[in-house]
Write a protein that holds these residues in place. Sequence first.
Motif, mmCIF file in Angstrom:
data_model
loop_
_atom_site.group_PDB
_atom_site.id
_atom_site.type_symbol
_atom_site.label_atom_id
_atom_site.label_comp_id
_atom_site.label_asym_id
_atom_site.label_seq_id
_atom_site.Cartn_x
_atom_site.Cartn_y
_atom_site.Cartn_z
ATOM 1 N N THR A 106 0.825 -1.200 0.000
ATOM 2 C CA THR A 106 0.000 0.000 0.000
ATOM 3 C C THR A 106 0.858 1.248 0.000
ATOM 4 O O THR A 106 2.060 1.191 0.271
ATOM 5 N N ARG A 110 -1.304 0.819 6.103
ATOM 6 C CA ARG A 110 -2.283 -0.255 6.275
ATOM 7 C C ARG A 110 -1.553 -1.493 6.774
ATOM 8 O O ARG A 110 -0.352 -1.657 6.563
ATOM 9 N N LEU A 131 -8.725 -2.623 4.921
ATOM 10 C CA LEU A 131 -8.136 -2.517 3.597
ATOM 11 C C LEU A 131 -8.255 -1.110 3.019
ATOM 12 O O LEU A 131 -8.968 -0.254 3.533
ATOM 13 N N ASP A 132 -7.537 -0.914 1.913
ATOM 14 C CA ASP A 132 -7.346 0.387 1.291
ATOM 15 C C ASP A 132 -8.637 0.909 0.657
ATOM 16 O O ASP A 132 -9.555 0.136 0.342
ATOM 17 N N ARG A 138 -6.724 -2.847 -2.832
ATOM 18 C CA ARG A 138 -7.480 -3.837 -2.060
ATOM 19 C C ARG A 138 -7.254 -5.241 -2.593
ATOM 20 O O ARG A 138 -7.079 -6.184 -1.820
ATOM 21 N N GLN A 141 -3.960 -6.453 -1.521
ATOM 22 C CA GLN A 141 -3.949 -6.709 -0.075
ATOM 23 C C GLN A 141 -4.651 -8.016 0.259
ATOM 24 O O GLN A 141 -4.212 -8.757 1.141
ATOM 25 N N LEU A 164 -13.356 -4.074 4.814
ATOM 26 C CA LEU A 164 -12.687 -4.312 3.533
ATOM 27 C C LEU A 164 -12.819 -3.127 2.575
ATOM 28 O O LEU A 164 -12.177 -3.116 1.523
ATOM 29 N N ASN A 165 -13.640 -2.135 2.923
ATOM 30 C CA ASN A 165 -13.823 -0.959 2.074
ATOM 31 C C ASN A 165 -14.230 -1.333 0.643
ATOM 32 O O ASN A 165 -13.939 -0.603 -0.304
ATOM 33 N N GLU A 166 -14.891 -2.465 0.493
ATOM 34 C CA GLU A 166 -15.324 -2.932 -0.825
ATOM 35 C C GLU A 166 -16.828 -2.710 -0.970
ATOM 36 O O GLU A 166 -17.618 -3.325 -0.271
ATOM 37 N N ALA A 173 -12.494 -6.653 -4.985
ATOM 38 C CA ALA A 173 -11.473 -7.371 -4.229
ATOM 39 C C ALA A 173 -11.991 -8.670 -3.623
ATOM 40 O O ALA A 173 -11.210 -9.573 -3.319
#
Length: 245
Positions: A106, A110, A131-132, A138, A141, A164-166, A173
């Motif tokens: 990253t 992170r 996660l990013d 992501r 990662q 997971l920021n998804e 991801a």
Amino acid sequence: MKLKVASYNIHKGVGLDRVCDPDRILTVLREIDADVIALQEADRRYGLREAVIPRASIDGHSPWRVVEPGHYDRARTAASMGWHGNALLVRRDIEVIEACTVPLPTIEPRGAVCVTLRLGGALVRVLGMHLDLSGLRRRAQVQAVCSHMAGHADQGHAVMMGDLNEWSPSGGALSAFVAPLRVLTPGRSFPSRRPLAQLDRIVVSDGLEVEAVGVHHSTLAAVGSDHLPVWANLRLPELGSGRPA
């Protein structure tokens, strides 16, 4: 043997009312009553990166202990509870074999933390991550944490969870988690006041039976952070049952 796991981005203890209230976070954790909890944003970002929840409150007034990943550098100080804000809490009667940090590829800071537990005769590895914001990062990662979990001589069972920021419900991801891993869908957890996205996920290996998953809704959880906690009730197969161990 049953195991309840949970993940909670506590937003550095600052709720929607803009009040930093560590006791409120601890109360929400008691409501969930999980055996293993992955926290994100558990430390303050700058300065000494102090833990949001005082260690004395956890050590003296909770059923959990903080897992020490044993990694002290610029991202972690003696005042911290986690690494890059990631922390793991484990119920005191569960045996901790080892713990470590997992660096992630990253640009922004992170990381992930991982603990190996012994429950009965089985090993369970639990990894907490945040996660990013970038989709490309992501995916890399996810590949990094999967490689870490697959790199142990004794595989045991695996649980990976966190923010997971998804935003994709099943792609992005998430597609980097491949069989025998299963991505669970607890439900919408962000933003906490009116959840729209399933940013918080739990991923388990095939040998674990999933009895129930969900998002923890309560009056305190609705204002304690910008995320709601997610949880899963898991069952470890009996030894000698022929299932993966």
